[in-house]
Design an enzyme around this catalytic site. Structure first.
Site, short mmCIF file in Angstrom:
data_model
loop_
_atom_site.label_atom_id
_atom_site.label_comp_id
_atom_site.label_asym_id
_atom_site.label_seq_id
_atom_site.Cartn_x
_atom_site.Cartn_y
_atom_site.Cartn_z
N LYS D 125 0.87 -1.19 0.00
CA LYS D 125 0.00 0.00 0.00
C LYS D 125 0.89 1.22 0.00
O LYS D 125 2.04 1.16 0.45
CB LYS D 125 -0.88 0.01 1.26
CG LYS D 125 -2.06 0.97 1.21
CD LYS D 125 -3.24 0.38 0.47
CE LYS D 125 -4.35 1.36 0.20
NZ LYS D 125 -5.46 0.68 -0.50
N ASP D 165 -6.76 4.51 -5.17
CA ASP D 165 -7.48 4.39 -3.90
C ASP D 165 -8.09 5.78 -3.67
O ASP D 165 -8.19 6.58 -4.60
CB ASP D 165 -6.50 3.99 -2.78
CG ASP D 165 -7.18 3.58 -1.47
OD1 ASP D 165 -7.42 2.39 -1.28
OD2 ASP D 165 -7.46 4.48 -0.65
#
Lengths: 304, 304, 304, 304, 304, 304
Positions: D125, D165
């Site tokens: 991430k 995201d």
């Protein structure tokens, strides 16, 4: 045939002490003689001289530490024999019998085996004189990591894609791939034979045995026959033999023999596949155990 | 001494047909025996087993096209023997006698030779069984370019820095460096022995001969003597011999012999340096010519 | 239209002596004018100024040695015009007429041609003023190897993927790919147009001709017509023309003409495909030979 | 459970101030407790200690210039958490709330989410505390280019493949990919979420919403039920919610709610999909507008 | 002389519209004619044809955003002309007059200029038609960063080492080097002309002027003269002129003129160095100001 | 001072739990306040915000196997803080107290320390929470190899050049460099602190202590004094203290104290250097031993 003879003489002089390789080269050259005689281009472009000489041979020192904390030294090999048709491809063998001659012989044959697939893959072979027998998991891991610490700079998905061979199964491929990934950061197709749950292919274990039976099936078909009802003798009892037997049963044949380094089993009722798998895949023991389960079968030890 | 013997036995078994290498290894091991016996750390860490095995050996096929347009095949070698002290360093030899055993022997000795300089350089050696004799400039160039097309990926200023050796002089280094630069785009210190007008070092030609005399001078000094007035015999008549003679004269000595592959000259008045250079550097002919200029000198052909 | 005019004036001033490129740019800009007028974003973001300027142009010296041993010098080009939609893609042309203007013109058009495929590929073009006519295989090989020795550092499967064009067929792609593989060690998709037996694609030879007919078929379909029974005139007699004719026959049409640099054939019974292939693919001779086989056809030489 | 507790204590001590990460780790460890208790190999090989520690965390300074010409400084993150199963994969989040603890928490969960796909992908991430709200296109572009100027050396198609995201949609992926391509020259699969007309995948926008419904459908199927006729409540009104509703209608269900950061809509006749898309995809405004079109629906602002 | 003429004809045909380059090539070839006539090896190996053709020319699009937020497009150039003697070396020029012909002309001369240093450096040149005049610092920075974003992949300490030239001074070198370092992570010797406080060399500013005087000093010495007491005329008033004057005074000469683009100063008492530095290095204004300080000097504007 | 205060507040919010770093940043900012207030360019270009944020922080998992065969997990750090002046440079610390805040604090100070040398070196720092105390040589080696297996991709002679620090001496640098060389094949200047017999620098051990004395000597000189005859107190008894004492004696001073973690020695006759070296460099024991050799000296244990 003087052309082949000349090549063989040259090989023996410049690559001394590689008996297995001479034999392989000679057999291939002799079997190709009719073609070489017919088409002068092979001679004109020195194709034979070029194909018997590996494009690149990498021999390297593999040092690793055993469970007693002592440094051990082994020899590592990667013979990148021929890339005319694609990236080098061929297994890694870890066995005390491994030397430059053996690996050259296997790499040479690999060129032709791979070309028969019709796929764009060249031929190579590698390995080490490291003996995995009696080694702990930790020792195997440390050896594999050391081996790959050299090898990783020579291989790649479009360059050279090793596979397993004797002494190099799923565990070893795992250690080798893990080290490759750790060193390069790349999770890519640089080794075949990976485990199913981390990128491996389905049916890879079965492939060679099944393939052997498909080959026989096609040969018979060419003569108008089938495997149905045929009694078959199978040698060996490793992956290839086990899945040869499995496929033979599927196609209606009856395989009656298996063998290992210590002896041979003859079971006239057909080899019991379940027993065989139990002995060789789970217990990893001698075929002698087969007789205990199937007293009617005959066991012949090697020494007889 | 069983430790050395065990190592030798292992070498012979795993690296067959490398007589020259066995001899070099044995000599080094025997001369090191007192040290190895005294300090148990060498044995404990397996230093001997590690130092007799090259870190990496690269053997490669060199194909090139001769002046008749025919493809020729040679073997190329680069033995990267030991990098404990620095990048691999050692010459390239182009000579029909070159094989894996010869190159390993030379590379092994190079480790120790280089370590004596006190500089951070490791040991290696390479070359080919290519015979430069009788080849045209174009053939030499094409061979060198093909040789470097493989070698370039294994060398570098901090990795492996080859030099010249038998059959590899300024011309060959030029072809090799030119190809390296063309392939990588980098004009860097990856080969030694370059020509003076494109990056080479001054006094490189003279270095070995001068060095030999400086060595003798120091030996004598240790005994309270000098070269002044000494009569000296010199063997050979190449770079090393010529500049040995030059420096001997400078330091007041009188060199009275030189030799080549065909014979030997003895000139009691001292070898005439000018004549020697004319014969060997300009005319590149036999020493027999020396007698014509200096009838008082004696010439002894090899066959006598 | 002043916007286009201003761009054209700029092009002529900053890229002098590139007539073909000006023409291509002007045609494209004029045909786009309605769109450019309608949507102010093209002007606001200077899209036109950006699209007429290649992202990167690499011009390089190609030296090679002819069969007489003499060094020859040619110019090499690779114009990487636009990569908005994907890796640069476009052929290599070896022809004496090649210069920067020609290659820019072709590369510019390639952007739009490739975008029509709907695939993620950008536009580029390259080549050399080398004339393959009258050159031996060895000369072609040496030129291609020298050309690739520069080009290899600029291309790659996700960067720039050249193909063949005039003067660059299967043979040249083979020499180019062989050199790429030799230099990089990578057997990968960096060139299209490879031979079938070493990684090439099926039906590539037929693709352009078949495609032209499929295009016509779709055009007719839009008007409710088919090719069935149509009489068609085809120009040229190379790959494109031959397989245009083959496909036209398959779809029921009758192609009645072919042409080459010397003349034109009109065969009212339909061009005989077998004869055409024999003349152009096997004998590689003039279309004049067509008349000998089919006396009823008419041959018109260019000079008339 | 002491083993988990010990791990948690270690995490808190060595990674201070990462509350969200502790919580995620604790939840996963607790839910895995039965497995960890049963199989001693997890403890023996320290699997837990290894899986809660990211393989590599890269934190970097992102400097960029705003529309007033002033230099701004943000923090960039890429946590490459675990690559056991494949290249790192996970989104980039641009939001002021982003810090090392948040990204570690998301990256840790991503390992398990990705493993459920059965595909060879690892977990990671990244993102930045940059706030895209109120920024001009130019500022977003300059930030993205600066962010990628650092990130490009850490990612690759087989190494680490970021996605979008919160705060990173098609526009940002475009700027990021453009910079990656410009810096490396490679047009390759290094980011997911690309626009359809330059290499993106079909149905990607719909995927998460559709997938959520397929998941529900399968759950119901396991109980012998279907979505046909079911009344469903949906939270959110972004991509996921919109395509959840679309698929629910396709399968015969009736979704009656949607929500955004300001309030919630309840439409007992079923949410009107067309209106919803108009409000959220075209006008990009508040759900309050829904009531104007459908007065019978109820709107509940957040503050109530 | 037909050999030169033939070469010139070839240049004009294959490199159209490069007048400055033709002139430079012709002058060099004519001045070399006696050498070329004497030694047949130049012709035999086609040295002239090879030296007039750059090894590699890279032309690239430079897009950047001006202070109004608009995209601007410029042309970037790097001509890597000849690397026989070392890595390419030569300045970058940012000026609207820059085009391929100008850069080729300068790069061609650079080969010979650099070879005279006796150092291992080859010749190259680069730049852009970007006009730094009237641009803000921010615009210069953004242009330089964009320029380097392409250039960085072509240069390196042993490959190609650009320097400054017209329009590229300490500020521009700073922006260029900063971007190079940011993209590659390497702080290395890839550009010359860096500021003193971040890796630059001492006395670089003075070098050309001092060198010019040393050259004159040596010329005079060859005739048995010195600069002592000589009256000297100097053209220009930039770095070169200022430090020519400084060194002339040091060696006892009297420089009496300076000039700029608007006019010329004649000061029979010798140019006042302090005033000159104040006008040109601090105030950066016209030489007209000189008269105010030294009323006895004469100022001649260009228009007279 | 609000500007500094604002920066500190930001640091605490975005980099939580890094007390040591806050303190270092605050001290530097406060001491710079007069400069920052005087020159508005620091604020205008946001220099402070940029200098307190590391350019790049790499945190990584280090797994290694202890002598019991168990996998251990540690944290590895490399903070590349600022490269304005040159490649990152700063030590590696292996100590249980190591965490992100400590390393950032040390790396931040390193920027300024290195800038004072006047050499082109930037600032960085790294290390691990690994505790070398009580570890065997084998464990240290395996940890160092694992640590470098990650670090090697981030460092390089012109990129980042780590050195030793607490817990990282000649042995650890040896293991780290050995692994770097093995992985990259490059024997280059990527670590400082190497052993003398494999590429290390002379006088490196003495450098810090000697330097401290030279600094004092210069300070005194500025006041017209010398070290001659001065009585000096020295704290510590490691490398720095020992060679401070050595140099003090050389310059005629009398050092009378040394200390270690357990106590302090006061010897009014001057510390005996030979005894000190014997105790700390050979026997590696407590200073208490000093009293046995020199009964007149006083020993004060820490607990008093």
């Amino acid at each position: 045939m003087p052309y082949t003879a000349k090549t063989m003489e040259y090989l023996k002089r410049t690559s001394p002490a590689q008996t297995e390789f001479y034999q392989a080269a000679e057999e291939v050259l002799l079997s190709l003689a009719p073609l070489l005689d017919k088409d002068p281009r092979y001679k004109k472009h020195n194709i034979i001289e070029r194909i018997v000489e590996p494009e690149r041979q990498i021999l390297f020192r593999v040092t690793w530490i055993d469970d007693k904390g002592e440094v051990q030294v082994n020899k590592g090999f990667r013979i990148e024999f021929n890339s005319c048709l694609g990236p080098y491809k061929g297994g890694l063998r870890f066995h005390p019998s491994v030397n430059a001659g053996i690996i050259k012989f296997l790499g040479f044959e690999q060129i032709f085996k791979n070309s028969l697939t019709g796929l764009p893959i060249g031929g190579g072979k590698g390995g080490s004189d490291f003996d995995p027998k009696g080694k702990s998991d930790g020792e195997i891991m440390r050896f594999c990591q050391s081996f790959m610490t050299e090898l990783y700079r020579h291989i790649g998905p479009t360059i050279d894609v090793p596979a397993g061979d004797i002494g190099v199964g799923g565990r070893e491929i795992g250690y080798l791939f893990g080290q490759y990934k750790r060193l390069t950061g790349r999770y890519e197709g640089v080794l075949t034979g990976k485990g199913l749950n981390w990128g491996g292919s389905l049916v890879r274990t079965e492939a060679t045995g099944y393939g052997a039976v498909y080959f026989a099936q096609n040969m018979l078909e060419a003569r108008g026959e089938t495997l149905e009802g045929k009694v078959c003798t199978v040698s060996g009892s490793g992956n290839v033999a086990i899945y040869t037997i499995e496929k033979l049963y599927e196609l209606g044949a009856k395989p009656v023999t298996v063998s290992d380094s210590r002896g041979m089993v003859y079971d006239k009722h057909g080899i019991n596949l379940e027993t065989l798998k139990e002995i060789k895949e789970v217990q990893k023991t001698s075929l002698e155990a087969y007789i205990k389960e199937h007293p009617n079968a005959e066991y012949t030890p090697v020494s007889e």
